[in-house]
Structures are given as structure tokens and as C-alpha cells.
Motif scaffolding. Structure first.
Motif, PDB file in Angstrom:
ATOM      1  N   ARG A 121       0.931  -1.210  -0.051  1.00  0.00           N
ATOM      2  CA  ARG A 121       0.255  -0.069   0.028  1.00  0.00           C
ATOM      3  C   ARG A 121       0.864   1.279   0.048  1.00  0.00           C
ATOM      4  NH1 ARG A 121      -4.973  -1.648   0.235  1.00  0.00           N
ATOM      5  NH2 ARG A 121      -5.516  -3.313   1.211  1.00  0.00           N
ATOM      6  N   THR A 122       0.490   2.337  -0.643  1.00  0.00           N
ATOM      7  CA  THR A 122       1.071   3.500  -0.691  1.00  0.00           C
ATOM      8  C   THR A 122       0.324   4.732   0.506  1.00  0.00           C
ATOM      9  OG1 THR A 122      -0.026   4.538  -2.431  1.00  0.00           O
ATOM     10  CG2 THR A 122       1.620   2.942  -3.010  1.00  0.00           C
ATOM     11  N   SER A 123       0.996   5.766   0.472  1.00  0.00           N
ATOM     12  CA  SER A 123       0.186   6.653   1.271  1.00  0.00           C
ATOM     13  C   SER A 123      -1.075   7.209   0.504  1.00  0.00           C
ATOM     14  CB  SER A 123       1.111   7.923   1.540  1.00  0.00           C
ATOM     15  OG  SER A 123       1.623   8.562   0.444  1.00  0.00           O
ATOM     16  N   GLN A 124      -1.256   7.110  -0.866  1.00  0.00           N
ATOM     17  CA  GLN A 124      -2.417   7.672  -1.500  1.00  0.00           C
ATOM     18  C   GLN A 124      -3.647   6.572  -1.355  1.00  0.00           C
ATOM     19  OE1 GLN A 124      -0.759   8.082  -5.532  1.00  0.00           O
ATOM     20  NE2 GLN A 124       0.007   9.973  -4.841  1.00  0.00           N
ATOM     21  N   ASP A 125      -3.365   5.533  -0.928  1.00  0.00           N
ATOM     22  CA  ASP A 125      -4.170   4.350  -0.920  1.00  0.00           C
ATOM     23  C   ASP A 125      -5.357   4.743   0.154  1.00  0.00           C
ATOM     24  OD1 ASP A 125      -3.553   2.788  -2.889  1.00  0.00           O
ATOM     25  OD2 ASP A 125      -2.299   1.359  -1.229  1.00  0.00           O
TER      26      ASP A 125
END
Length: 75
Positions: free
Chosen positions: A21-25
Motif C-alpha cells: 500500500r502507498t500513502s495514496q491508498d
């Protein structure tokens, strides 16, 4: 131009793989695996969705938990 909202969920019975997961998820849970279904409710111009996840370790009887929600409003 009209925008289309696509809703994608699940792996259709495939072997589960961890997702990076990225911080944008918007969904940030690190629980693995994530067996779930999505409950949709249409009320007027709003589609309400709740992701119901199978709790782990699997209990007897299995425990289903609401883990995420979102609402989409028709344009």
C-alpha cells in the motif's frame, strides 16, 4: 464528458497475495489475507458501500466485521 466511477474488489478466488500500500491508498489496513464482500445500498442518488471482512484467525462460527465504507453520489 461524463466521468465513470469503477468499483473493483476481490481476487475471484485466486491465491491471496500481500498488497503493498502507498500513502495514496484510502484503505490502509495491513491485515492479511483480506477475504471480504461488499454490501451495496442504493438510496435515491447515493450508493452506500460497506466492506464486510472475515475476521482472522477464523473463529467458530466465522466472524464478519464491517471494515470500510464509502458513498458515491450520482451526478
Amino acid at each position: 464528458m461524463d466521468a465513470i466511477t469503477w468499483l473493483v474488489s476481490g481476487g475471484a478466488g485466486a491465491h491471496p497475495y500481500p498488497v503493498v500500500r502507498t500513502s495514496q491508498d484510502q484503505y490502509q489496513s495491513t491485515d492479511f489475507p483480506n477475504f471480504h464482500y461488499i454490501l451495496f445500498r442504493l438510496q435515491g442518488k447515493q450508493l452506500h458501500a460497506t466492506m464486510i471482512r472475515l475476521g482472522f484467525p477464523i473463529a467458530d462460527p466465522p466472524q464478519w466485521q464491517p471494515r470500510d465504507t464509502f458513498t458515491i453520489t450520482a451526478k
